[in-house]
Design a protein around this motif. Structure first.
Motif, PDB file in Angstrom:
ATOM      1  N   ARG A 134      36.844 -30.118   9.093  1.00 42.11           N
ATOM      2  CA  ARG A 134      35.414 -30.229   9.351  1.00 42.11           C
ATOM      3  C   ARG A 134      35.047 -31.692   9.592  1.00 42.11           C
ATOM      4  O   ARG A 134      34.284 -32.015  10.497  1.00 42.11           O
ATOM      5  N   ILE A 135      35.631 -32.566   8.790  1.00 42.03           N
ATOM      6  CA  ILE A 135      35.347 -33.989   8.989  1.00 42.03           C
ATOM      7  C   ILE A 135      35.810 -34.415  10.375  1.00 42.03           C
ATOM      8  O   ILE A 135      35.075 -35.054  11.121  1.00 42.03           O
ATOM      9  N   SER A 136      37.027 -34.036  10.722  1.00 43.00           N
ATOM     10  CA  SER A 136      37.542 -34.518  12.009  1.00 43.00           C
ATOM     11  C   SER A 136      36.740 -33.944  13.157  1.00 43.00           C
ATOM     12  O   SER A 136      36.496 -34.613  14.161  1.00 43.00           O
ATOM     13  N   LEU A 150      21.437 -19.103  16.356  1.00 45.23           N
ATOM     14  CA  LEU A 150      22.107 -20.361  16.022  1.00 45.23           C
ATOM     15  C   LEU A 150      22.729 -20.261  14.648  1.00 45.23           C
ATOM     16  O   LEU A 150      22.293 -19.479  13.808  1.00 45.23           O
ATOM     17  N   SER A 151      23.731 -21.062  14.425  1.00 49.77           N
ATOM     18  CA  SER A 151      24.321 -21.113  13.093  1.00 49.77           C
ATOM     19  C   SER A 151      24.896 -22.499  12.896  1.00 49.77           C
ATOM     20  O   SER A 151      24.951 -23.294  13.836  1.00 49.77           O
ATOM     21  N   GLY A 152      25.304 -22.766  11.692  1.00 52.64           N
ATOM     22  CA  GLY A 152      25.855 -24.086  11.417  1.00 52.64           C
ATOM     23  C   GLY A 152      24.783 -25.155  11.447  1.00 52.64           C
ATOM     24  O   GLY A 152      23.607 -24.879  11.256  1.00 52.64           O
ATOM     25  N   VAL A 191      42.074 -25.690  12.497  1.00 50.50           N
ATOM     26  CA  VAL A 191      42.401 -25.223  11.148  1.00 50.50           C
ATOM     27  C   VAL A 191      41.400 -24.161  10.706  1.00 50.50           C
ATOM     28  O   VAL A 191      41.780 -23.097  10.220  1.00 50.50           O
ATOM     29  N   SER A 192      40.112 -24.444  10.907  1.00 45.73           N
ATOM     30  CA  SER A 192      39.094 -23.462  10.521  1.00 45.73           C
ATOM     31  C   SER A 192      39.300 -22.157  11.268  1.00 45.73           C
ATOM     32  O   SER A 192      39.152 -21.075  10.703  1.00 45.73           O
ATOM     33  N   PRO A 200      33.006 -25.681  11.470  1.00 44.45           N
ATOM     34  CA  PRO A 200      32.221 -26.908  11.638  1.00 44.45           C
ATOM     35  C   PRO A 200      31.044 -26.714  12.588  1.00 44.45           C
ATOM     36  O   PRO A 200      30.052 -27.408  12.493  1.00 44.45           O
ATOM     37  N   ARG A 201      31.162 -25.750  13.479  1.00 46.19           N
ATOM     38  CA  ARG A 201      30.118 -25.556  14.477  1.00 46.19           C
ATOM     39  C   ARG A 201      29.174 -24.423  14.113  1.00 46.19           C
ATOM     40  O   ARG A 201      28.225 -24.163  14.833  1.00 46.19           O
TER      41      ARG A 201
END
Lengths: 248, 166, 369, 370
Positions: free
Chosen positions: D111-113, D220-222, D77-78, D310-311
């Motif tokens: 994001r949760i999943s 790096l990110s997230g 989705v993201s 999410p990542r």
């Protein structure tokens, strides 16, 4: 090249020649557009588009690009490239690099600087050291097949301290070997390897420039525009898979 | 050879042994812990609570190919990976089965490009194809059951695996 | 003559047969138990289709392994590769020859009835009163504990050899880990037993249980530290989570048995579960009163005696095994160096301290009385 | 004969993957070991290189969307969101208010999943297999919501250029509310199993430490970046799609170790619940499909659309030449970039830590190789 600074905002006719020299095809097109924002709107945009179809994106891409411009353009006024010469940072850079800064524009609010490949490394390390652009978000390349300066390197930078976001572009010819930016940002390591893998652009001073995504002994660079999407390296297949040829 | 070939035809003994061995084999299909792409996530979901492949005795995912009976090709097989898959397949002990899960591994799926293999059956034999992108977990369970049906038709008389009839 | 033959050959042989059979069955169903228990901990059902609630699952698994191709990797040392699992499995069974399941007179009733048809009463009497024939154990060695410690350490060899003979890197690392881990935990395990020895003053497992009966209390109450230590070291000895370093699936693929397939792999598999049962049986014997009911000398608890001694033993072993499985379903895995640190820096000193403290206490008490 | 003695040691080269239970797919890591200690490592990737960027140049703007589902299949989705936002921005398409809210909501569900799947596999790598199944239990609930709204569980093709495919089905809102009401308790459950668990702490504290400066230099990110104490979240820094209207916090760690990254992801899940709740409360009425042309032809230009996946930072650099086919779509893959740091992170650690560090980077091979 002193005139470069001025023409951008004032005189129109010089633009095309300049842009083919220095900035990307896309940019060149929109530089005109950027200028036209000040002048009258759409004609310049139209003349910009037909210059594009040199790149064979596959049959459909080329044809649609050809068909498209005259009809739909006038209906909707899309975003355009805007000139950025008055920007503080740009002027600061202009002082430092003079003509090596080919152009400075913004599109949809994102700043784009085009830098001459000769001083690309200096400019980037200057940005890193002096202007504190400590985060290389992304590094990629574009292929303008058929143009003299075939490749366009695109660096996306971000500064944590000031929160600025910046895109650096640089046009290089086929066979040019730009300097690797791994000494400045370690993150560039794999990104440059990927560009090497996908486009075949080599970087000087890279610690280990070899293929990253495709097998090491693969032939061809798939993201080049002249590489067919379905073209599989049959010699590799023959060597590594115990099948003679992949049908289809 | 000198041996009457009829001696090795189906008889009461072999069919009984067959049914016992086949029952054991189909009841204890240990898959390899091997995921490639999107379908692997669904494969994990099949192992997890809601679907629970362990109910069919096929829930012990073995990380070593030497100890697994079933390899589920879950995801796009690239040319680079095809080489590895061949090795993995050869490392598995006989009898071994292959489920091709999803469109990518069956026919290449939407990725008709320079890097992907258009169907894993070009490099290893496949027993069951499961359509979908990715297939629903139920589809994988159904695929496993179809494989069980296929195992039921095996005979110890055949060294090689039987081609499923009909 | 007939009596001697019965006492020393026939009946023990029969018992050995029964023990091996029961143990094999127990191993098979322990795997199922583990799968079911863990499945339920994890909100799943576990095997359901193979037999009623998966009851035939272990049989299917075993048969499948028998019918599976047996691969010896090309570069492996074929002889040692074959020996490895066998060396590992045999000690696991051998240990059970001295673990008592019941009191020395457990089989008296059955034997006297069975032999009554064949032999004259006095011979029956002679056979029945001999504990070698009628005891609830294969044999009662007076150095039983020593025997167990020495034999069970041989099992490690099977793991090391198997890992080495595979001629592959993951098994090699697994074997190295296994040897280091088992050797270091063996020490703490041995020391944790000494406390019991000091109190029981015997190396015979039967006598240790009888001593617990005499004192009316399980040694768990007297030696709690030793019991806990024994449990933890037992987990490490059997390579169970959180100490399953040698076969850590997510790190070393399968550890020492990565290259094993088919029946040979199932031997390793069986050895692991046999070791679990051994440790649980030993723990029951040493700390939880073996075949004794809880509070053996409290008279108003007579109704507990309805359950035969053998059943008490089984129940306790089952509960300890359940604990093993429960822990596996709950805890993450240690890292190898942490495991060694715990072994040498915590468990060994604690075990030593326990020995010294118990020795002092025993000395004090015996001095007085 | 050379002067080799029995005491000489040699570096052991060990090959992890591409078929290895804890490389999360087909990553291959060559480890150079001294005993169990890692001297150096080399990542070999590309086993899932499918040529998505090449495909993008050969498909129309609309047809590209499903491919981005499949680049990062865990956060589909993201991924679609980032691309769709970029194209809409270039085209100047207005997205209806309700669609914006639903988009943010579904992205946060995603994001949760995604974090749940991360926690599941990370815990499994470290040996806690029960957490794995607990996480999947909750993840299934989210997938049910996806299925109700998008019609698919995993590769959802969530958003269309200009809005959504369709509005909520009946009962969706209640189900979503029920989930976010119960979910914080479930997080507590995981924390009970892990957060204060001695073994978990031993395995994750001080493992794979990276300082803020280095983290930035490695790109790096997230969560990996925020674990090192850098407060960089695109939802706050360059808000997109209307995130500025929502009230949430960005959890930041300070040690930059695996444990911090774990804590941050758990905290992020709680923040996601907050955002979803606000979105549900403030859900406006109206259509969910904006006015988008049938044939999407962005004007000549280029746009970098970055979102906080999410990542980490997930970017789409879209270059248009005015035709119906993108001239180039460059995906800025968050974990392709953070995986580079693996070499730096594992040096000096043990083999078992390699597994934990690969887990903590939360890699998805589909997105690394594209």
């Amino acid at each position: 090249m002193e005139d470069k600074k001025k023409p951008k905002s004032t005189s129109e006719p010089e633009k095309p020649s300049e842009s083919t020299k220095a900035s990307s095809g896309v940019e060149s097109a929109d530089e005109v557009v950027g200028a036209s924002a000040e002048g009258t709107g759409n004609e310049s945009k139209e003349d910009s588009v037909p210059r594009k179809p040199q790149k064979p994106t596959g049959p459909a891409g080329a044809t649609s690009a050809k068909k498209n411009p005259p009809k739909r353009r006038p209906i909707k006024k899309g975003p355009t490239y805007e000139d950025l010469e008055n920007d503080e940072q740009v002027q600061f850079l202009r002082e430092r690099f003079g003509d090596d800064l080919d152009s400075a524009q913004s599109f949809l609010g994102q700043k784009i600087l085009t830098i001459n490949p000769a001083s690309l490394f200096d400019a980037l390390s200057f940005l890193r050291e002096e202007l504190d652009f400590d985060y290389l978000i992304d590094l990629t390349a574009l292929d303008y097949q058929g143009e003299e300066k075939r490749w366009c390197l695109v660096y996306h930078l971000y500064s944590y301290s000031s929160g600025h976001f910046l895109r650096i572009k640089s046009r290089i010819c086929e066979g040019d070997v730009p300097a690797s930016v791994t000494p400045i940002w370690k993150v560039a390591d794999w990104l440059e390897r990927e560009i090497y893998d996908m486009f075949g652009i080599e970087f000087s001073g890279h610690p280990e420039l070899k293929r990253i995504l495709l097998p090491a002994d693969w032939h061809g660079h798939p993201l080049r525009k002249d590489y067919d999407i379905k073209l599989q390296d049959q010699s590799w297949v023959k060597k590594h898979l115990k099948i003679r040829k992949i049908p289809g | 050879m000198g041996i009457d070939e009829r001696a090795f035809q189906q008889n009461v003994v072999t069919t009984t042994v067959d049914s016992v061995v086949n029952w054991a084999r189909k009841s204890s299909l240990w898959p390899m812990t091997f995921g490639l792409a999107c379908c692997a996530i669904e494969m994990m979901a099949v192992g997890a609570s809601r679907f629970d492949m362990d109910r069919f005795g096929a829930g012990i995912f073995r990380p070593s190919p030497r100890q697994s009976d079933l390899i589920i090709i879950a995801g796009t097989v690239t040319l680079k990976m095809a080489e590895v898959i061949q090795v993995l397949y050869e490392q598995m002990p006989d009898p071994k089965w292959v489920i091709s899960m999803g469109a990518c591994s069956s026919v290449g799926g939407p990725f008709d490009t320079y890097a992907t293999l258009q169907g894993v059956d070009k490099v290893i034999p496949v027993d069951v194809y499961i359509p979908g992108c990715p297939p629903r977990p139920e589809a994988l369970l159904y695929g496993v059951m179809r494989l069980q049906d296929k195992i039921d038709q095996m005979s110890i008389l055949d060294d090689k695996r039987l081609v499923v009839s009909s | 003559m007939m009596e001697t033959l019965l006492i020393y050959l026939l009946i023990p042989a029969l018992k050995i047969g029964v023990v091996v059979l029961v143990l094999s069955g127990a191993i098979a169903y322990l795997t199922l138990l583990e799968r079911k228990v863990i499945a339920h901990i994890q909100v799943r059902l576990g095997p359901m289709r193979v037999g009623w609630h998966g009851l035939l699952q272990p049989i299917a698994d075993g048969l499948k392994f028998l019918a599976k191709e047996d691969i010896v990797p090309a570069r492996a040392d074929a002889l040692i590769f074959t020996l490895g699992p066998i060396i590992s499995l045999i000690p696991a069974f051998l240990v059970f020859s001295v673990v008592p399941f019941g009191p020395p007179d457990m089989l008296q009733g059955i034997l006297s009835k069975a032999l009554g048809f064949l032999l004259p009463p006095e011979s029956v009497e002679q056979v029945v009163t001999n504990s070698i024939a009628s005891g609830g154990f294969v044999t009662d060695l007076n150095i039983g504990l020593l025997f167990i410690l020495s034999v069970s350490s041989v099992g490690i060899l099977g793991v090391i050899l198997g890992g080495w003979a595979s001629n592959s890197k993951y098994p090699m690392l697994g074997a190295l880990r296994a040897s280091a881990q088992m050797v270091s935990y063996e020490v703490a395990l041995g020391f944790s037993i000494i406390g019991v020895l000091l109190i029981a003053r015997s190396l015979s497992l039967v006598q240790i249980v009888e001593q617990q009966q005499a004192s009316g209390i399980w040694y768990f109450a007297v030696q709690p530290v030793a019991a806990v230590l024994f449990f933890i070291c037992g987990l490490a000895e059997t390579n169970r989570l959180p100490f399953d370093m040698p076969e850590a699936e997510t790190e070393l693929v399968g550890g020492f048995h990565t290259e094993y397939s088919g029946f040979r792999f199932s031997l390793y598999f069986m050895a692991e579960y046999a070791n679990m049962i051994t440790i649980a049986g030993l723990m029951t014997t040493l700390f939880f009163g073996g075949w004794l009911q809880p509070f053996p000398n409290v008279s108003w608890l007579w109704f507990l005696g309805v359950i035969p001694p053998f059943m008490w033993f089984s129940i306790k072993v089952f509960l300890i095994l359940y604990g093993f499985i429960w822990i596996r379903g709950t805890l993450p895995r240690f890292r190898f160096d942490q495991l060694m640190q715990y072994g040498w820096k915590i468990f060994l000193p604690v075990a030593l301290a326990n020995v010294i403290v118990s020795a002092c206490l025993v000395w004090l008490f015996t001095l007085r009385g | 004969m050379s002067r080799e003695t029995i005491l000489d040691t040699r570096e052991l080269e060990i090959n992890m993957g591409p078929q290895h239970p804890s490389t999360h797919g087909v990553l291959r890591v060559k480890l150079f070991l001294d005993g169990e200690r890692v001297q150096d490592c080399e990542c070999v990737i590309g086993y899932l290189h499918r040529g998505v960027e090449k495909i993008s140049e050969n498909r129309s703007y609309i047809k590209c969307v499903p491919y981005y589902d499949r680049t990062d299949y865990i956060a589909a989705v993201s991924n679609v969101y980032g691309y769709v936002l970029g194209v809409e921005k270039m085209m100047g398409i207005e997205v209806p208010e309700k669609a914006r809210y639903i988009r943010i909501m579904m992205t946060e569900f995603n994001r949760i999943s995604s974090h749940l799947l991360w926690l599941a596999t990370h815990a499994l790598d470290i040996g806690a297999m029960t957490v794995f199944l607990y996480c999947f239990r909750e993840r299934e609930e989210i997938l049910k919501l996806f299925e109700a709204l998008f019609g698919a569980r995993l590769t959802t093709h969530a958003f269309r250029i200009g809005g959504l495919w369709k509005d909520f089905p009946a009962g969706f809102e209640e189900a979503a509310r029920k989930f976010i009401k119960e979910f914080p308790d479930r997080i507590d459950e995981y924390e009970e199993l892990l957060t204060n668990n001695r073994i978990w702490i031993d395995r994750t504290k001080n493992i794979g430490i990276i300082s803020a400066e280095e983290a930035i230099n490695f790109g790096l990110s997230g969560p990996p970046l925020r674990g090192s104490g850098v407060d960089y979240d695109l939802r706050k820094i360059r808000p997109y799609g209307g995130y500025e209207e929502f009230d949430f916090e960005v959890p930041v760690g300070n040690n930059g170790d695996t444990y911090d990254r774990y804590i941050i992801r758990l905290a992020e899940m709680r923040q996601c619940c907050r955002i979803i709740e606000q979105a549900l409360d403030g859900l406006p009425e109206g259509p969910v499909r904006g006015k988008a042309p049938k044939i999407v032809k962005p004007p000549v230009g280029e746009y970098y659309s970055g979102i906080e996946g999410p990542r980490g930072e997930l970017g789409y650099y879209i270059v248009s030449d005015g035709s119906a086919f993108p001239f180039r779509v460059r995906i800025r893959p968050p974990t392709f970039i953070s995986l580079q740091a693996l070499r730096r992170l594992v040096r000096g650690h043990l083999v078992a830590d390699v597994v934990a560090i690969i887990g903590t980077l939360d890699i998805v091979l589909g997105e690394i190789d594209r």
